[in-house]
Write a protein that holds these residues in place. Structure first.
Motif, mmCIF file in Angstrom:
data_model
loop_
_atom_site.group_PDB
_atom_site.id
_atom_site.type_symbol
_atom_site.label_atom_id
_atom_site.label_comp_id
_atom_site.label_asym_id
_atom_site.label_seq_id
_atom_site.Cartn_x
_atom_site.Cartn_y
_atom_site.Cartn_z
ATOM 1 N N SER A 1 -5.832 -4.028 1.221
ATOM 2 C CA SER A 1 -6.378 -3.701 2.410
ATOM 3 C C SER A 1 -7.245 -4.775 3.035
ATOM 4 C CB SER A 1 -6.887 -2.455 2.631
ATOM 5 O OG SER A 1 -6.037 -1.499 2.095
ATOM 6 N N ILE B 1 -5.372 -0.908 -3.867
ATOM 7 C CA ILE B 1 -4.874 -0.507 -2.675
ATOM 8 C C ILE B 1 -6.233 -1.075 -1.837
ATOM 9 C CG2 ILE B 1 -4.736 1.338 -0.934
ATOM 10 C CD1 ILE B 1 -3.282 2.765 -3.162
ATOM 11 N N ASN B 2 -7.355 -0.857 -2.200
ATOM 12 C CA ASN B 2 -8.370 -1.246 -1.328
ATOM 13 C C ASN B 2 -8.388 -2.735 -1.112
ATOM 14 O OD1 ASN B 2 -9.363 1.420 -0.717
ATOM 15 N ND2 ASN B 2 -10.888 1.353 -2.346
ATOM 16 N N LYS C 1 2.527 1.677 -3.563
ATOM 17 C CA LYS C 1 1.327 2.276 -4.430
ATOM 18 C C LYS C 1 0.952 3.525 -4.172
ATOM 19 C CE LYS C 1 -0.817 -2.259 -5.598
ATOM 20 N NZ LYS C 1 -0.203 -1.901 -7.227
ATOM 21 N N ASN C 2 0.769 3.938 -2.790
ATOM 22 C CA ASN C 2 0.579 5.549 -2.408
ATOM 23 C C ASN C 2 1.886 6.439 -2.932
ATOM 24 O OD1 ASN C 2 -2.074 5.371 -1.260
ATOM 25 N ND2 ASN C 2 -1.082 4.759 0.870
ATOM 26 N N LEU D 1 0.148 6.381 -6.982
ATOM 27 C CA LEU D 1 -0.914 7.313 -6.892
ATOM 28 C C LEU D 1 -0.494 8.711 -7.326
ATOM 29 C CD1 LEU D 1 -2.983 6.640 -3.646
ATOM 30 C CD2 LEU D 1 -3.841 6.496 -6.199
ATOM 31 N N ILE E 1 0.838 -1.309 0.070
ATOM 32 C CA ILE E 1 0.001 0.122 -0.286
ATOM 33 C C ILE E 1 1.053 1.158 -0.089
ATOM 34 C CG2 ILE E 1 -1.559 1.383 1.488
ATOM 35 C CD1 ILE E 1 -2.766 -1.267 2.198
ATOM 36 N N LEU F 1 -6.128 6.049 -12.064
ATOM 37 C CA LEU F 1 -6.337 6.429 -10.665
ATOM 38 C C LEU F 1 -7.506 5.435 -10.039
ATOM 39 C CD1 LEU F 1 -5.219 8.104 -8.217
ATOM 40 C CD2 LEU F 1 -6.778 9.904 -8.882
ATOM 41 N N ASP F 2 -8.304 5.521 -10.645
ATOM 42 C CA ASP F 2 -9.381 4.532 -10.108
ATOM 43 C C ASP F 2 -8.896 3.267 -9.865
ATOM 44 O OD1 ASP F 2 -12.339 4.231 -9.154
ATOM 45 O OD2 ASP F 2 -12.251 2.889 -10.725
ATOM 46 N N ILE G 1 -6.565 2.746 -6.847
ATOM 47 C CA ILE G 1 -7.316 3.027 -5.769
ATOM 48 C C ILE G 1 -7.917 1.654 -5.211
ATOM 49 C CG2 ILE G 1 -9.287 3.951 -4.157
ATOM 50 C CD1 ILE G 1 -8.470 6.530 -5.926
ATOM 51 N N HIS G 2 -8.567 1.051 -6.426
ATOM 52 C CA HIS G 2 -9.111 -0.242 -6.114
ATOM 53 C C HIS G 2 -8.203 -1.392 -5.667
ATOM 54 C CE1 HIS G 2 -11.916 -3.864 -6.950
ATOM 55 N NE2 HIS G 2 -10.839 -4.051 -7.657
#
Length: 205
Positions: A202, A198-199, A148-149, A153, A145, A191-192, A195-196
């Motif tokens: 998580s 990363i989620n 990726k951040n 991102l 994460i 970007l979406d 984010i997907h």
């Protein structure tokens, strides 16, 4: 070992609420053991004594055998040390390996000042090792994460900010505006996706 000493250690092992074993390291087998040890691993006392030959070679996990032997060797090289410690996997009677932490201390030395008998205390650390594994898995997720951040991102966000600045500029025609909007849409989709991902990292077990 003198008869009185042997009797004392035998009684100590029998009444101990934890695993205590006295090992003849020169013959590489048990002298006496607490009932807790054999019961916890599922063996009868007779079976456990048989399995103790050659320092439990038959039930110590092959990948952990050198850890065990190196710990004994370290104690032989420093017999004055309070104890030596290691964590190994030991085979239970139900064919499942159990993590055990060993603390080994010299009881008696021979005429050459070499360990003759040692006292070992074994603790079940299976829950601790399971918890450590879960923590390491979570740390791996955090690393992903964080990466990726920091990398995946940042790029799209910087692109979006740059495109917005171009849109806000006074001097561009309709075709240029359409190209910027296309780039903006493509970047937002990327970007979406990040984010997907990363989620997903998580929530994965």
């Amino acid at each position: 070992m003198q008869d009185d000493d042997e009797l004392i250690f035998s009684k100590l092992c029998k009444i101990s609420p934890v695993s205590i074993e006295v090992v003849d390291v020169q013959n590489r087998e048990l002298i006496c053991t607490s009932e807790w040890t054999s019961q916890h691993l599922g063996y009868t006392e007779e079976e456990f004594f048989t399995l103790s030959r050659n320092l439990f070679e038959k039930i110590v996990h092959p990948d952990d055998r050198m850890i065990q032997l190196n710990t004994f060797e370290s104690l032989f090289n420093e017999p004055e040390a309070p104890f030596k410690e290691c964590t190994i996997r030991v085979l239970r009677k139900d064919s499942v390996y159990q993590y055990i932490q060993l603390r080994i201390a010299v009881l008696r030395l021979d005429e050459h000042n070499k360990p003759k008998t040692v006292l070992t205390m074994a603790s079940d650390v299976g829950e601790v090792m399971d918890l450590r594994e879960k923590i390491e898995i979570q740390l791996d997720k955090l690393d992903i994460i964080s990466y990726k951040n920091s990398h995946e991102l940042r790029g799209p966000v910087a692109t979006i900010l740059g495109l917005i600045q171009l849109i806000e500029h006074d001097h561009f025609d309709g075709s240029f505006s359409k190209e910027i909007i296309t780039c903006l849409k493509r970047t937002v989709i990327k970007l979406d996706e990040v984010i997907h991902e990363i989620n997903q990292h998580s929530v994965d077990n």
